[in-house]
Design a protein around this motif. Structure first.
Motif, mmCIF file in Angstrom:
data_model
loop_
_atom_site.group_PDB
_atom_site.id
_atom_site.type_symbol
_atom_site.label_atom_id
_atom_site.label_comp_id
_atom_site.label_asym_id
_atom_site.label_seq_id
_atom_site.Cartn_x
_atom_site.Cartn_y
_atom_site.Cartn_z
ATOM 1 N N ASN A 118 7.226 2.492 9.393
ATOM 2 C CA ASN A 118 5.551 2.116 9.467
ATOM 3 C C ASN A 118 5.266 0.962 10.041
ATOM 4 O O ASN A 118 4.508 0.683 10.870
ATOM 5 C CB ASN A 118 4.943 2.395 8.260
ATOM 6 N N ILE A 119 6.080 0.031 9.690
ATOM 7 C CA ILE A 119 5.893 -1.674 9.812
ATOM 8 C C ILE A 119 6.801 -1.969 11.064
ATOM 9 O O ILE A 119 6.475 -3.116 11.403
ATOM 10 C CB ILE A 119 6.138 -2.259 8.868
ATOM 11 N N CYS A 124 0.797 -1.195 -0.038
ATOM 12 C CA CYS A 124 -0.018 0.165 0.066
ATOM 13 C C CYS A 124 0.825 1.269 0.080
ATOM 14 O O CYS A 124 0.660 2.427 -0.831
ATOM 15 C CB CYS A 124 -1.001 -0.055 0.925
ATOM 16 N N MET A 125 1.909 1.286 0.775
ATOM 17 C CA MET A 125 2.959 2.382 0.753
ATOM 18 C C MET A 125 3.301 2.581 -0.342
ATOM 19 O O MET A 125 3.646 3.757 -0.755
ATOM 20 C CB MET A 125 3.747 2.342 1.937
ATOM 21 N N PHE A 158 3.849 5.872 -5.514
ATOM 22 C CA PHE A 158 3.516 5.948 -6.936
ATOM 23 C C PHE A 158 2.351 6.784 -7.427
ATOM 24 O O PHE A 158 2.338 7.753 -8.447
ATOM 25 C CB PHE A 158 3.365 4.708 -7.810
ATOM 26 N N GLU A 159 1.063 6.755 -6.601
ATOM 27 C CA GLU A 159 0.059 7.696 -6.842
ATOM 28 C C GLU A 159 0.408 9.049 -6.742
ATOM 29 O O GLU A 159 0.012 9.961 -7.635
ATOM 30 C CB GLU A 159 -0.951 7.098 -5.973
ATOM 31 N N ARG A 160 1.118 9.404 -5.708
ATOM 32 C CA ARG A 160 1.141 10.825 -5.263
ATOM 33 C C ARG A 160 2.265 11.420 -6.298
ATOM 34 O O ARG A 160 2.029 12.333 -6.845
ATOM 35 C CB ARG A 160 2.204 11.095 -4.058
ATOM 36 N N LYS A 208 11.278 8.498 -6.179
ATOM 37 C CA LYS A 208 11.969 7.536 -5.301
ATOM 38 C C LYS A 208 11.038 7.250 -4.034
ATOM 39 O O LYS A 208 10.290 7.746 -3.590
ATOM 40 C CB LYS A 208 13.154 8.279 -4.644
ATOM 41 N N VAL A 209 11.155 6.016 -3.743
ATOM 42 C CA VAL A 209 10.199 5.259 -2.589
ATOM 43 C C VAL A 209 11.251 5.416 -1.408
ATOM 44 O O VAL A 209 12.327 4.502 -1.555
ATOM 45 C CB VAL A 209 9.779 3.898 -2.804
ATOM 46 N N ASP A 210 10.656 5.858 -0.537
ATOM 47 C CA ASP A 210 11.383 5.773 0.797
ATOM 48 C C ASP A 210 11.324 4.741 1.819
ATOM 49 O O ASP A 210 10.255 4.512 2.613
ATOM 50 C CB ASP A 210 11.185 7.354 1.468
ATOM 51 N N PHE A 211 12.009 3.717 1.567
ATOM 52 C CA PHE A 211 11.907 2.394 2.473
ATOM 53 C C PHE A 211 12.222 2.849 3.747
ATOM 54 O O PHE A 211 11.609 1.792 4.657
ATOM 55 C CB PHE A 211 12.659 1.370 1.783
#
Length: 279
Positions: A274-275, A136-137, A142-144, A265-268
């Motif tokens: 979050n998890i 989901c994150m 991607f959506e943003r 960029k996806v901030d892992f």
């Protein structure tokens, strides 16, 4: 299985965290042979041996694979779908899950979690909370990006049917996907290869995501493929148009999206925060 290599097998072993003894037990291949393969003493393993070793990561699917010497696989490794209904158990039995088509897939009982790959039904385990949060994150990132930058690309999250080869033999449900050619998007499904696919690995589907589906995605024309490994806090990124090797990242990294030239960029690190309470 598509384009098997010993390096792929070693990568599976690394990320699954299996010992040689575990692989021997799950595959039915003698421990001495497993040790020789992974030590490099056996430089060119037999095809049947190599394939059986791969299937050690697939929850016993080797027992029903006609290309594997049946004497190498024990009865305890035969395929079984825990928690399935009686109808689904029949569908996934040795005689009931091969030779399938899109019509068989569409006729499945509502709610059945199955993918169709090259005419074979594969059971999909229900996603864990960690699995869903990660997916989901990533989808949100991607959506943003798309909302802020425009363009034709459309992201989607599972369960979204993808008729990968545009034939009647394969229908998959990637965890996250991005498709930029809107002519591929219908009300029912995606028709053809997405530009980007993300799979979040579960412990019971190492083989499917890292070998079977990766080969299908590459051959169908997927441009970029991410494999997220929660247990190892790792991300493997394949740019199929550029190199067969994976770029490797950790959950401390910002992973650039190749189809958008790294502008997204996806901030892992944020995903890990979050998890973290679930780990």
């Amino acid at each position: 299985m598509n384009e098997m290599t010993l390096e792929d097998l070693k990568r599976l072993k690394k990320y699954a965290g299996y010992t040689n003894a575990m692989i021997a037990e799950k595959s039915g291949v003698p421990l001495s042979t497993v040790q020789k393969v992974f030590s490099g003493n056996t430089e060119s393993p037999r095809y049947g041996t190599l394939k059986a070793l791969y299937h050690a990561f697939s929850d016993g699917q080797a027992a029903n694979d006609p290309d594997i010497d049946g004497s190498m696989v024990g009865e305890e490794n035969r395929y079984y779908a825990p928690g399935s209904t009686a109808a689904t158990e029949y569908i996934l039995s040795k005689d009931g899950r091969t030779g399938k088509t899109l019509d068989d897939y569409m006729a499945l009982p509502e709610g059945t979690r199955i993918e169709l790959i090259d005419g074979v039904f594969y059971d999909m385990a229900g996603p864990t909370v960690i699995h869903q949060r990660i997916a989901c994150m990533i989808d949100y990132a991607f959506e943003r990006f798309i909302n802020e930058n425009g363009g034709s690309c459309i992201p989607s999250i599972a369960p979204t049917d993808v008729r990968l080869d545009c034939d009647d033999k394969t229908m998959v449900q990637p965890d996250v996907l991005v498709v930029c050619d809107r002519s591929k998007v219908t009300k029912q499904r995606i028709e053809g290869a997405p530009d980007l696919v993300v799979e979040v690995l579960s412990t019971s589907h190492w083989y499917n995501d890292m070998i079977l589906k990766m080969g299908k995605y590459r051959n169908a024309g997927v441009r970029e493929y991410w494999i997220v490994v929660p247990e190892q806090q790792a991300v493997l990124v394949y740019h199929f148009e550029k190199t067969p090797e994976a770029a490797q990242y950790s959950f401390a990294d910002q992973v650039p999206v190749g189809i958008w030239d790294g502008k997204c960029k996806v901030d892992f690190k944020k995903i890990l925060e979050n998890i973290q309470f679930l780990l």
